[in-house]
Design a protein around this motif. Structure first.
Motif, mmCIF file in Angstrom:
data_model
loop_
_atom_site.group_PDB
_atom_site.id
_atom_site.type_symbol
_atom_site.label_atom_id
_atom_site.label_comp_id
_atom_site.label_asym_id
_atom_site.label_seq_id
_atom_site.Cartn_x
_atom_site.Cartn_y
_atom_site.Cartn_z
ATOM 1 N N ARG A 1 13.434 -8.305 -13.556
ATOM 2 C CA ARG A 1 13.547 -7.649 -12.262
ATOM 3 C C ARG A 1 12.246 -7.051 -11.768
ATOM 4 N NH1 ARG A 1 14.659 -2.030 -12.287
ATOM 5 N NH2 ARG A 1 15.853 -2.290 -10.383
ATOM 6 N N ASN B 1 28.971 -9.347 -19.401
ATOM 7 C CA ASN B 1 28.470 -10.257 -18.382
ATOM 8 C C ASN B 1 27.616 -11.337 -19.033
ATOM 9 O OD1 ASN B 1 26.387 -8.074 -18.621
ATOM 10 N ND2 ASN B 1 25.293 -9.481 -17.300
ATOM 11 N N PRO B 2 27.689 -12.556 -18.513
ATOM 12 C CA PRO B 2 26.901 -13.634 -19.085
ATOM 13 C C PRO B 2 25.442 -13.457 -18.709
ATOM 14 C CG PRO B 2 28.409 -14.460 -17.371
ATOM 15 C CD PRO B 2 28.474 -12.981 -17.345
ATOM 16 N N ASP B 3 24.556 -13.616 -19.679
ATOM 17 C CA ASP B 3 23.132 -13.500 -19.347
ATOM 18 C C ASP B 3 22.631 -14.847 -18.835
ATOM 19 O OD1 ASP B 3 22.752 -15.148 -21.468
ATOM 20 O OD2 ASP B 3 21.760 -13.680 -22.747
ATOM 21 N N GLN B 4 21.318 -14.932 -18.614
ATOM 22 C CA GLN B 4 20.830 -16.132 -17.935
ATOM 23 C C GLN B 4 20.879 -17.370 -18.826
ATOM 24 O OE1 GLN B 4 17.105 -14.228 -17.079
ATOM 25 N NE2 GLN B 4 15.994 -15.816 -18.149
ATOM 26 N N PRO C 1 36.914 -15.222 -19.258
ATOM 27 C CA PRO C 1 36.703 -14.269 -18.172
ATOM 28 C C PRO C 1 37.976 -14.129 -17.346
ATOM 29 C CG PRO C 1 35.533 -16.316 -17.727
ATOM 30 C CD PRO C 1 36.147 -16.460 -19.073
ATOM 31 N N GLY D 1 23.579 -17.955 -20.480
ATOM 32 C CA GLY D 1 25.004 -18.252 -20.554
ATOM 33 C C GLY D 1 25.707 -17.570 -21.715
ATOM 34 N N TRP E 1 27.478 -14.449 -23.495
ATOM 35 C CA TRP E 1 28.100 -13.197 -23.084
ATOM 36 C C TRP E 1 27.415 -12.038 -23.787
ATOM 37 C CZ3 TRP E 1 31.462 -12.509 -19.227
ATOM 38 C CH2 TRP E 1 32.089 -13.659 -18.720
ATOM 39 N N ARG F 1 28.302 -22.412 -18.347
ATOM 40 C CA ARG F 1 27.889 -22.090 -19.712
ATOM 41 C C ARG F 1 28.040 -23.294 -20.635
ATOM 42 N NH1 ARG F 1 29.916 -18.570 -22.625
ATOM 43 N NH2 ARG F 1 32.061 -18.832 -21.951
ATOM 44 N N LEU G 1 20.419 0.067 -9.527
ATOM 45 C CA LEU G 1 19.297 -0.880 -9.655
ATOM 46 C C LEU G 1 19.137 -1.724 -8.402
ATOM 47 C CD1 LEU G 1 20.022 -2.181 -13.233
ATOM 48 C CD2 LEU G 1 18.261 -0.580 -12.547
ATOM 49 N N PRO H 1 18.191 -1.498 -18.583
ATOM 50 C CA PRO H 1 18.065 -1.167 -17.161
ATOM 51 C C PRO H 1 19.136 -0.184 -16.691
ATOM 52 C CG PRO H 1 17.890 -3.536 -17.470
ATOM 53 C CD PRO H 1 18.258 -2.951 -18.791
ATOM 54 N N ALA I 1 18.666 -7.321 -11.604
ATOM 55 C CA ALA I 1 19.221 -6.533 -10.506
ATOM 56 C C ALA I 1 18.118 -6.016 -9.604
ATOM 57 C CB ALA I 1 20.019 -5.358 -11.068
ATOM 58 N N ALA J 1 15.463 -18.889 -12.992
ATOM 59 C CA ALA J 1 15.904 -18.495 -14.333
ATOM 60 C C ALA J 1 17.377 -18.846 -14.545
ATOM 61 C CB ALA J 1 15.694 -17.000 -14.527
ATOM 62 N N TYR J 2 18.148 -18.767 -13.474
ATOM 63 C CA TYR J 2 19.581 -19.011 -13.577
ATOM 64 C C TYR J 2 19.971 -20.432 -13.198
ATOM 65 C CZ TYR J 2 21.761 -14.629 -14.827
ATOM 66 O OH TYR J 2 22.214 -13.551 -15.527
ATOM 67 N N THR K 1 25.616 -9.649 -11.700
ATOM 68 C CA THR K 1 25.931 -8.532 -12.576
ATOM 69 C C THR K 1 24.926 -8.380 -13.703
ATOM 70 O OG1 THR K 1 27.291 -9.870 -14.017
ATOM 71 C CG2 THR K 1 28.381 -8.852 -12.144
ATOM 72 N N ASP K 2 23.956 -9.279 -13.764
ATOM 73 C CA ASP K 2 22.998 -9.202 -14.859
ATOM 74 C C ASP K 2 21.948 -8.144 -14.538
ATOM 75 O OD1 ASP K 2 21.257 -9.489 -16.842
ATOM 76 O OD2 ASP K 2 20.731 -11.581 -16.464
ATOM 77 N N PRO K 3 21.943 -7.041 -15.301
ATOM 78 C CA PRO K 3 20.977 -5.982 -14.967
ATOM 79 C C PRO K 3 19.523 -6.439 -15.113
ATOM 80 C CG PRO K 3 22.243 -5.437 -16.946
ATOM 81 C CD PRO K 3 22.810 -6.697 -16.411
ATOM 82 N N GLN L 1 34.840 -10.638 -15.441
ATOM 83 C CA GLN L 1 34.070 -11.731 -14.848
ATOM 84 C C GLN L 1 32.621 -11.320 -14.636
ATOM 85 O OE1 GLN L 1 37.148 -11.986 -11.839
ATOM 86 N NE2 GLN L 1 36.974 -14.179 -11.924
ATOM 87 N N GLY L 2 32.267 -10.169 -15.104
ATOM 88 C CA GLY L 2 30.893 -9.732 -14.978
ATOM 89 C C GLY L 2 30.832 -8.265 -14.625
ATOM 90 N N LEU L 3 30.566 -7.429 -15.636
ATOM 91 C CA LEU L 3 30.347 -6.019 -15.387
ATOM 92 C C LEU L 3 29.132 -5.656 -16.231
ATOM 93 C CD1 LEU L 3 31.426 -3.390 -14.098
ATOM 94 C CD2 LEU L 3 32.510 -2.935 -16.275
ATOM 95 N N PRO L 4 28.049 -5.269 -15.588
ATOM 96 C CA PRO L 4 26.801 -5.081 -16.315
ATOM 97 C C PRO L 4 26.969 -4.128 -17.479
ATOM 98 C CG PRO L 4 26.455 -4.843 -13.952
ATOM 99 C CD PRO L 4 27.924 -4.981 -14.160
ATOM 100 N N GLY L 5 26.461 -4.515 -18.615
ATOM 101 C CA GLY L 5 26.485 -3.651 -19.782
ATOM 102 C C GLY L 5 27.772 -3.737 -20.571
ATOM 103 N N GLN M 1 22.327 -22.436 -15.244
ATOM 104 C CA GLN M 1 23.693 -21.927 -15.258
ATOM 105 C C GLN M 1 24.409 -22.217 -13.932
ATOM 106 O OE1 GLN M 1 25.338 -17.617 -15.777
ATOM 107 N NE2 GLN M 1 24.000 -18.084 -17.482
ATOM 108 N N PHE N 1 34.591 -20.129 -12.958
ATOM 109 C CA PHE N 1 33.325 -19.927 -12.275
ATOM 110 C C PHE N 1 32.889 -21.216 -11.603
ATOM 111 C CE2 PHE N 1 33.163 -16.596 -15.515
ATOM 112 C CZ PHE N 1 32.951 -15.509 -14.693
ATOM 113 N N ALA O 1 24.657 1.037 -12.841
ATOM 114 C CA ALA O 1 24.344 -0.380 -12.679
ATOM 115 C C ALA O 1 23.964 -0.692 -11.240
ATOM 116 C CB ALA O 1 25.538 -1.222 -13.098
#
Lengths: 459, 339
Positions: A77, B49-52, B82, B54, B56, A112, B206, B316, A419, A103-104, A414-416, B42-46, A107, A403, B203
């Motif tokens: 970020r 959530n799936p990272d980049q 999810p 893929g 979890w 996934r 940010l 973050p 963000a 980066a994404y 939702t990826d911090p 389906q995605g809640l930071p922390g 996906q 998805f 969250a």
């Protein structure tokens, strides 16, 4: 009397043709075009100026955001946030964060789906577009082989490639004490069903005094073909199984849209014919089917399939989520397709039917050779409309936890790690771009087809 | 006719493929599937959530991995489903998932009327307020007359109504369907206050244009104990879920970490010995191996480590432990002793 044409020496008579001069500057080129289209009177001029001002307000910021101020590389970020937000950009910076999309990107396309297995998805994509392109271009030969490839080979191969195949059949008919659940039991069951179908068909044919042979042949062909497909699904090709909850992104969008499109058209045609049929049961069934599915919102269908259906199924029985959504979407769009096709059927004059019957054509021949070709070309805009609508409606599967392309983008919000205030805008811009490419492509192709088939009766 | 028979065959074929063993104990099911099916958001930071890549990640996700580690000794033997807020309970009731670890608030009606059991609280959340610093507000009690941005149709809306009515304050609600819209509206200055669960406030901060210009007020106006949920009627499975969390809490209290768990195996402290299975037969009592807790800590670390990794000060989100600290640090997390 004098004849001027015979008297070239008269002073007022021209002897040679005048040189062609260029058209006046006001009547040709860009000036004339501008005058004709944008500034032909003062109302037009004012409107033009207002629109130009509007474009001036919108376009430069858009270009700035999308290109000039955009960030193309970065790892998190900090690349896409100002110093006050914890990043490295100047305080008033506002631009696209394409580094995040990059980066994404994987996906967004595959969801996934495991990295090492993504080549399988690529092969399916290549097979699809490689098989579709020659089918869509009228001058390419081998249409029949191509259709067989796209309608039989492609779905079977895609299923095996995407899921990994290697299904384990356990059978379902014979109780456990007669035969242990195993692949053998499945095939025994299958043979029993085939025999039952044959027996019923044979009995009906004998009862109605018709020749049972074509029926027997057809049943054997269908059941045999299905058996080959089922057997192929069970072959262990050594592919890693990938469950559908790992699928996502554009892959899911395309799987749902293509299945929906491919299934809805034939079912829709059958329903449209059924609704216009004189046979009461067929007609009633078609009407009920169409009105039921048109009467409920797609969201409700998806909810029912994901929330209610599991409660009705016996415990321990799981129906794949994606499969449930696929069936729901296909049924839903089939109902719409049926009404579109029925519109085309209504437009065919009765004389066409009578002419076909006078030639001694049966129902199937009449429809195949006379009615449907005319009816379907008439409703190309409606069919494509339904396709495009279906393609965009696939985003609704997000509410049942699948998805799709848009869902995958939203889930990445939702990826911090990424963000930032520009993350949303960048993601949605990318989504809009991709959807536009697909929908505009479909729309252009349909326009081309309409011109080629001259359904507008313009010429 | 043929069409119908075909569809019957296709349908039954699919069903029979999927039909597994009928309802046995969840643990036996899980063992025969060779993986734990875990329902997440389906995605809640922390939290989940799936990272980049893929994968979890998150606190709820780590909990599921811990359960898998406890059962199989392998944190990768878990599959994530999810689930949307609306379908989460059905998914658990119908057996689509074995455990629901999806930031679900423990309430009486959910615990009693749905045929579900809440096991433990792995995160104590509560609804909070975020305001602009230049408003000069230091307490939620000074918010009378404020316009408040929030999501529609959630308990947040109701909590705000309760809180303002209880304190005789006026407010104007500006509600949106999605969290992203709420943040955008707040950022654009359409309202003075943004309210949601406090973990969510951190969250969403940010995504603000100038995060430094906003503060989270200290008041918490609701109780949102979040934790994993299981089906009612399988006490063994409930015990496994409970003690997975307690093992992680006890490990933190005893100073057992992912890094030192191997050394700790030779510790003389009897509590550590019982935790790591070098003394006693505690794993057997819940149907697991004696090294169940060792496997958990080896795989995902103790509670403090998963907290720090997913939502802690170095992430973050930068959430402090607060009420989620250990009981002896002034928090509410209290692991019953293993003995």
């Amino acid at each position: 009397m004098s004849d001027t044409s015979n008297n070239p020496s008269a002073a007022f008579v021209r002897n040679e043709m005048i040189e062609q001069s260029a058209a006046p500057a006001r009547a040709v080129g860009i000036v004339a075009w501008l005058r004709g289209n944008l500034f032909s009177n003062w109302v037009d001029s004012v409107i033009t100026l207002i629109i130009l001002y509007g474009l001036y307000l919108m376009i430069p910021p858009l270009l700035n955001f999308a290109f000039f101020d955009a960030i193309w590389s970065g790892t998190d970020r900090t690349a896409c946030t100002t110093e006050a937000q914890g990043g490295v950009r100047a305080p008033d910076w506002f631009g696209g964060c394409w580094a995040y999309v990059d980066a994404y990107f994987n996906q967004f396309i595959y969801g996934r789906y495991p990295d090492d297995e993504q080549w399988r998805v690529n092969i399916v994509f290549i097979m699809f577009f490689g098989g579709l392109a020659p089918l869509l271009i009228p001058s390419v030969p081998f249409k029949q082989a191509n259709i067989i490839f796209m309608s039989i080979v492609f779905p079977v191969a895609s299923f095996i490639l995407l899921t990994g195949g290697n299904l384990h059949y356990t059978g379902f008919l014979l109780p456990g004490f007669v035969m242990e659940p195993s692949a053998t039991r499945f095939w025994v069951d299958y043979a029993i069903i085939t025999a039952v179908v044959l027996a019923i068909g044979y009995g009906v044919s004998r009862g109605t005094d018709s020749d049972p042979e074509p029926m027997v042949k057809m049943v054997l062909w269908i059941m045999g073909g299905l058996a080959v497909v089922l057997a192929l699904f069970a072959v262990p090709f050594g592919l890693e199984p990938v469950e559908t909850d790992r699928w996502g992104g554009l892959l899911v969008t395309l799987v749902i849209a293509i299945t929906g499109i491919a299934v809805s058209l034939p079912i829709g045609i059958a329903l449209a014919l059924g609704r216009r049929s004189n046979m009461p049961i067929v007609k009633l069934f078609s009407v009920i089917f169409i009105e039921f599915w048109r009467g409920v919102p797609l969201i409700t269908v998806l909810f029912m399939s994901s929330v209610m259906l599991p409660l009705f199924l016996p415990e321990g029985v799981h129906f794949d989520k994606l499969l449930r959504a696929l069936i729901g979407v296909a049924m839903f769009s089939a109902a719409y397709m049926a009404e579109v096709v029925r519109g085309g059927l209504q437009a065919i004059p009765k004389g066409q039917y009578e002419g076909a019957m006078a030639l001694g054509l049966g129902f199937g021949q009449m429809m195949r050779m006379i009615i449907l070709p005319q009816a379907l070309t008439l409703v190309i805009p409606g069919i494509v409309n339904t396709f495009i609508g279906l393609f965009k409606d696939t985003t609704l599967v997000l509410i049942i936890g699948l998805f799709d392309f848009l869902g995958q983008i939203q889930s990445s919000f939702t990826d911090p790690t990424w963000a930032s205030p520009v993350q949303l805008v960048s993601g949605y811009m990318f989504a809009a771009f991709v959807y536009f490419v697909f929908c505009f492509g479909m729309s252009r192709y349909s326009a081309y087809m309409e011109r080629r088939l001259d359904t507008g009766h313009k010429s | 006719m043929k069409r119908r028979i075909l569809s019957v065959i296709a349908g039954t074929a699919v069903l029979s493929l999927a039909a597994g063993a009928a309802s046995a104990a969840t643990l036996d099911d899980v063992k025969s599937k060779d993986s734990v099916q875990c329902g997440v958001s389906q995605g809640l930071p922390g939290f989940s959530n799936p990272d980049q890549d893929g994968n979890w990640t998150g606190l709820d996700v780590d909990f599921c991995r811990a359960v898998a580690a406890a059962i199989f000794g392998d944190p990768s033997k878990v599959k994530f489903t999810p689930l949307s807020a609306k379908e989460r309970f059905t998914a658990l009731q119908s057996g689509d998932v074995d455990v629901l670890s999806r930031n679900t608030t423990w309430t009486m009606s959910r615990d009693t009327a749905l045929g579900l059991n809440f096991s433990v609280v792995n995160y104590y959340d509560g609804q909070g307020f975020m305001v602009r610093k230049d408003l000069g507000v230091n307490s939620a009690l000074e918010l009378s007359g404020a316009s408040i941005c929030t999501n529609t149709g959630t308990t947040t809306e109701l909590n705000v109504a309760d809180y303002f009515r209880a304190n005789n304050m006026e407010y104007e609600l500006v509600a949106f369907e999605k969290a992203d819209e709420v943040v955008a509206a707040y950022d654009a200055g359409r309202c003075d206050v943004y309210t949601t669960d406090q973990s969510g406030l951190y969250a969403q901060r940010l995504k603000l244009t100038d995060p430094g210009a906003h503060i989270v007020l200290p008041e918490i106006i609701s109780k949102e104990p979040l934790g994993p949920v299981v089906r009612q009627g399988d006490d063994q499975w409930l015990n496994i879920i409970k003690w997975t969390h307690f093992a992680m809490l006890n490990a933190e209290e005893l100073g057992v970490t992912q890094a030192n768990v191997d050394e700790m195996k030779s510790s003389d402290n009897p509590s550590v010995k019982r935790l790591l299975g070098t003394e006693g037969e505690f794993g057997g009592a819940i149907g697991l191996g004696n090294d169940w807790a060792y496997n958990i800590i080896k795989a995902v670390g103790n509670y403090g480590e998963t907290f720090d990794r997913n939502v802690g000060p170095d992430t973050p989100l930068a959430i402090s432990r607060g009420v989620n600290a250990q009981w002896n640090q002034g928090g509410l997390q209290y692991g019953p002793p293993i003995r």
